[in-house]
Each structure stands twice: as structure tokens, then as C-alpha cells.
Write a protein that holds these residues in place. Structure first.
Motif, PDB file in Angstrom:
ATOM      1  N   ARG A  72     -11.922  -4.332  -1.199  1.00  0.00           N
ATOM      2  CA  ARG A  72     -11.066  -4.193  -0.028  1.00  0.00           C
ATOM      3  C   ARG A  72      -9.572  -4.249  -0.356  1.00  0.00           C
ATOM      4  O   ARG A  72      -8.726  -3.979   0.498  1.00  0.00           O
ATOM      5  CB  ARG A  72     -11.412  -5.242   1.026  1.00  0.00           C
ATOM      6  CG  ARG A  72     -11.187  -6.672   0.662  1.00  0.00           C
ATOM      7  CD  ARG A  72     -11.475  -7.602   1.852  1.00  0.00           C
ATOM      8  NE  ARG A  72     -12.867  -7.625   2.273  1.00  0.00           N
ATOM      9  CZ  ARG A  72     -13.328  -7.051   3.380  1.00  0.00           C
ATOM     10  NH1 ARG A  72     -12.503  -6.389   4.173  1.00  0.00           N
ATOM     11  NH2 ARG A  72     -14.599  -7.140   3.701  1.00  0.00           N
ATOM     12  N   TYR A  73      -9.209  -4.559  -1.605  1.00  0.00           N
ATOM     13  CA  TYR A  73      -7.809  -4.513  -2.023  1.00  0.00           C
ATOM     14  C   TYR A  73      -7.381  -3.107  -2.456  1.00  0.00           C
ATOM     15  O   TYR A  73      -6.229  -2.910  -2.849  1.00  0.00           O
ATOM     16  CB  TYR A  73      -7.568  -5.485  -3.180  1.00  0.00           C
ATOM     17  CG  TYR A  73      -7.490  -6.930  -2.762  1.00  0.00           C
ATOM     18  CD1 TYR A  73      -6.268  -7.543  -2.504  1.00  0.00           C
ATOM     19  CD2 TYR A  73      -8.646  -7.696  -2.616  1.00  0.00           C
ATOM     20  CE1 TYR A  73      -6.190  -8.869  -2.116  1.00  0.00           C
ATOM     21  CE2 TYR A  73      -8.588  -9.027  -2.219  1.00  0.00           C
ATOM     22  CZ  TYR A  73      -7.358  -9.602  -1.971  1.00  0.00           C
ATOM     23  OH  TYR A  73      -7.291 -10.917  -1.569  1.00  0.00           O
ATOM     24  N   SER A  74      -8.293  -2.141  -2.372  1.00  0.00           N
ATOM     25  CA  SER A  74      -8.008  -0.799  -2.896  1.00  0.00           C
ATOM     26  C   SER A  74      -7.855   0.248  -1.800  1.00  0.00           C
ATOM     27  O   SER A  74      -8.234   1.408  -1.988  1.00  0.00           O
ATOM     28  CB  SER A  74      -9.137  -0.382  -3.863  1.00  0.00           C
ATOM     29  OG  SER A  74      -9.175  -1.234  -4.974  1.00  0.00           O
ATOM     30  N   TYR A  75      -7.300  -0.133  -0.670  1.00  0.00           N
ATOM     31  CA  TYR A  75      -7.161   0.806   0.445  1.00  0.00           C
ATOM     32  C   TYR A  75      -6.445   2.091   0.029  1.00  0.00           C
ATOM     33  O   TYR A  75      -6.901   3.201   0.325  1.00  0.00           O
ATOM     34  CB  TYR A  75      -6.407   0.147   1.603  1.00  0.00           C
ATOM     35  CG  TYR A  75      -6.226   1.046   2.800  1.00  0.00           C
ATOM     36  CD1 TYR A  75      -7.227   1.162   3.762  1.00  0.00           C
ATOM     37  CD2 TYR A  75      -5.058   1.793   2.982  1.00  0.00           C
ATOM     38  CE1 TYR A  75      -7.077   2.002   4.860  1.00  0.00           C
ATOM     39  CE2 TYR A  75      -4.898   2.626   4.075  1.00  0.00           C
ATOM     40  CZ  TYR A  75      -5.904   2.725   5.008  1.00  0.00           C
ATOM     41  OH  TYR A  75      -5.746   3.554   6.089  1.00  0.00           O
TER      42      TYR A  75
ATOM     43  N   LEU B 258      -3.233  -1.697  -6.236  1.00  0.00           N
ATOM     44  CA  LEU B 258      -3.816  -2.396  -5.100  1.00  0.00           C
ATOM     45  C   LEU B 258      -2.884  -2.303  -3.898  1.00  0.00           C
ATOM     46  O   LEU B 258      -1.697  -2.003  -4.039  1.00  0.00           O
ATOM     47  CB  LEU B 258      -4.058  -3.872  -5.441  1.00  0.00           C
ATOM     48  CG  LEU B 258      -4.905  -4.180  -6.671  1.00  0.00           C
ATOM     49  CD1 LEU B 258      -5.044  -5.683  -6.848  1.00  0.00           C
ATOM     50  CD2 LEU B 258      -6.277  -3.537  -6.563  1.00  0.00           C
ATOM     51  N   SER B 259      -3.427  -2.581  -2.706  1.00  0.00           N
ATOM     52  CA  SER B 259      -2.660  -2.535  -1.465  1.00  0.00           C
ATOM     53  C   SER B 259      -2.949  -3.784  -0.646  1.00  0.00           C
ATOM     54  O   SER B 259      -4.116  -4.143  -0.459  1.00  0.00           O
ATOM     55  CB  SER B 259      -3.042  -1.301  -0.635  1.00  0.00           C
ATOM     56  OG  SER B 259      -2.943  -0.110  -1.387  1.00  0.00           O
ATOM     57  N   VAL B 260      -1.882  -4.428  -0.142  1.00  0.00           N
ATOM     58  CA  VAL B 260      -2.031  -5.625   0.687  1.00  0.00           C
ATOM     59  C   VAL B 260      -0.984  -5.597   1.793  1.00  0.00           C
ATOM     60  O   VAL B 260      -0.053  -4.795   1.770  1.00  0.00           O
ATOM     61  CB  VAL B 260      -1.881  -6.923  -0.143  1.00  0.00           C
ATOM     62  CG1 VAL B 260      -3.031  -7.082  -1.125  1.00  0.00           C
ATOM     63  CG2 VAL B 260      -0.543  -6.941  -0.876  1.00  0.00           C
ATOM     64  N   LEU B 261      -1.149  -6.503   2.760  1.00  0.00           N
ATOM     65  CA  LEU B 261      -0.222  -6.614   3.877  1.00  0.00           C
ATOM     66  C   LEU B 261       0.550  -7.930   3.818  1.00  0.00           C
ATOM     67  O   LEU B 261      -0.035  -8.989   3.548  1.00  0.00           O
ATOM     68  CB  LEU B 261      -0.980  -6.556   5.209  1.00  0.00           C
ATOM     69  CG  LEU B 261      -1.681  -5.246   5.582  1.00  0.00           C
ATOM     70  CD1 LEU B 261      -2.478  -5.445   6.868  1.00  0.00           C
ATOM     71  CD2 LEU B 261      -0.691  -4.105   5.743  1.00  0.00           C
TER      72      LEU B 261
END
Length: 218
Positions: free
Chosen positions: A32-35, A60-63
Motif C-alpha cells: 500500500r506504500y506503492s500507490y 514510495l508514496s505517502v501522505l
């Protein structure tokens, strides 16, 4: 996004783990960190390779503010135009360039870049401005090795000159490993907290890999 919400996509989102090795260090990263790499590039949540893979980089992608990975309830936040609250982060192999920080910082401080103008320090950072180019920032003090490059403020506050101003960061993390990441310029005042949190996140990924290896008797 429709493909990502198939039953297989849901299972992969919940259960798949990306296992990598970089410079002798192992990391277990939940899917889920690989949006950005999965949904935006592939259009679905893939099945991770079962084996651990040696890599030179991983994206990786995060908010912000809590570095939350993708969850369906945050769909709107992932779809906003511009950077919004997103951080796009790469963990990369930095062998051969470990002296990049001192080289860049000292060249600025000695005034070797004729186009850089020293500005008042801000947010605990040394600032250099360039006409019509990105501003450069270095930490005050020697506790962190990172450089930040941010888009300048729009001329006359006209948004069309900079639709989504951003900051790009390169930060030494471990021996031979660096983090390179991007976020909205509105988060610049929180640069230190973001850097600390990202490194702690990767520390957790490494701990998860080490725990798995110990449990498997490797």
C-alpha cells in the motif's frame, strides 16, 4: 482505479509485501506504500515477487503529516491536483557520491556560484536564492546532511507562474544510501520533522525484514 478494486487487487493491497535489498540492507515494504508505482503507472495493485530483489532504488508514496500510505478512505486526497499532501520518496543507492553534501554546501558558502544570492536564514535553514530558478537550502549546523531545492514564490502572487510549488530534498540516510523526496512547498517549515519521520519509516521497514529473516532462521 477500477482495476485496483478487483478482489485480487484488494488482496494484494492488504497482503503483498515488497522485499528488497540495497547495499546489504533489507527492507520489507507493504504494497500500500506503492500507490504512485502501482495505481498511477500500472492501474492496479500487482503481486509482489516472492523473492527478495537487489535494487538500486525504490519509489514510495505517502501522505503528510503522518506519512500514511494508501487507504481507500483517503481516495480524494490522492486525487487532488498538484502535490497536495503527498510525498513521493525514493530510497536510492548513493555509492560514489557520498561527499555530495559537503561539496555542494561549501561551494555555496564560499560564493563560488555567481548566480546565488545569500538570503536571511529561515526555518533553521541557510537559504540561497536564484533569479527565476529554485532556491537552495541547507541545514544550519552539522547534524543533518541534506539539501532542499524549492520553487520560488510566484511572481506577483500569480498562480499561473507556479501551479504547484514544490520542494525536492536529497538526504543522506545510511552508509551508501540516500533518500530523495518531493512535497508541496507549503510543508517547507516542517522539513526537519518530515526528514526524521521518513528515516524512521524506512527503519521500520528494515526492522520488519530483519524480524522476518530471524523468524525463518535465515
Amino acid at each position: 482505479m477500477a482495476e485496483s478494486m478487483t478482489e485480487e487487487g484488494k488482496r494484494n493491497l492488504e497482503s503483498e509485501v515488497i522485499r528488497i535489498e540495497m547495499e546489504g540492507r533489507r527492507y520489507n515494504v507493504p504494497m500500500r506504500y506503492s500507490y504512485g508505482q502501482a495505481i498511477e503507472k500500472r492501474g492496479y495493485w500487482p503481486t509482489a515477487k516472492p523473492e527478495r530483489v537487489k535494487v538500486g532504488a525504490l519509489s514510495l508514496s505517502v501522505l503528510l503529516p503522518d506519512l500514511k500510505p494508501y487507504y481507500p478512505e483517503d481516495e480524494v486526497r490522492w486525487k487532488v491536483r498538484g502535490h497536495g499532501d503527498r510525498v513521493e520518496v525514493d530510497i536510492t543507492n548513493s555509492l560514489g557520491t557520498t561527499d555530495w553534501f559537503n561539496r555542494f554546501r561549501e561551494s555555496y558558502l564560499r560564493g563560488e556560484d555567481k548566480f546565488a544570492t545569500r538570503m536571511p536564514d529561515t526555518h533553521g535553514l541557510i537559504r540561497f536564492a536564484f533569479k527565476r530558478m529554485e532556491d537552495a537550502y541547507f541545514p544550519i549546523g552539522d547534524d543533518l546532511e541534506l539539501i532542499i531545492s524549492c520553487d520560488p514564490e510566484p511572481e506577483n502572487n500569480d498562480p499561473k507562474h507556479a501551479f504547484s510549488p514544490s520542494c525536492r530534498v536529497k538526504s543522506n540516510y545510511k552508509n551508501g544510501i540516500a533518500l530523495e523526496y518531493t512535497y508541496s512547498a507549503k510543508y517547507l517549515p516542517h522539513w526537519r520533522e518530515i526528514d526524521t519521520a521518513l528515516k524512521a519509516m524506512f527503519d521500520r521497514f528494515e526492522q520488519a525484514a530483519n524480524t522476518e529473516s530471524t523468524g525463518q532462521g535465515k
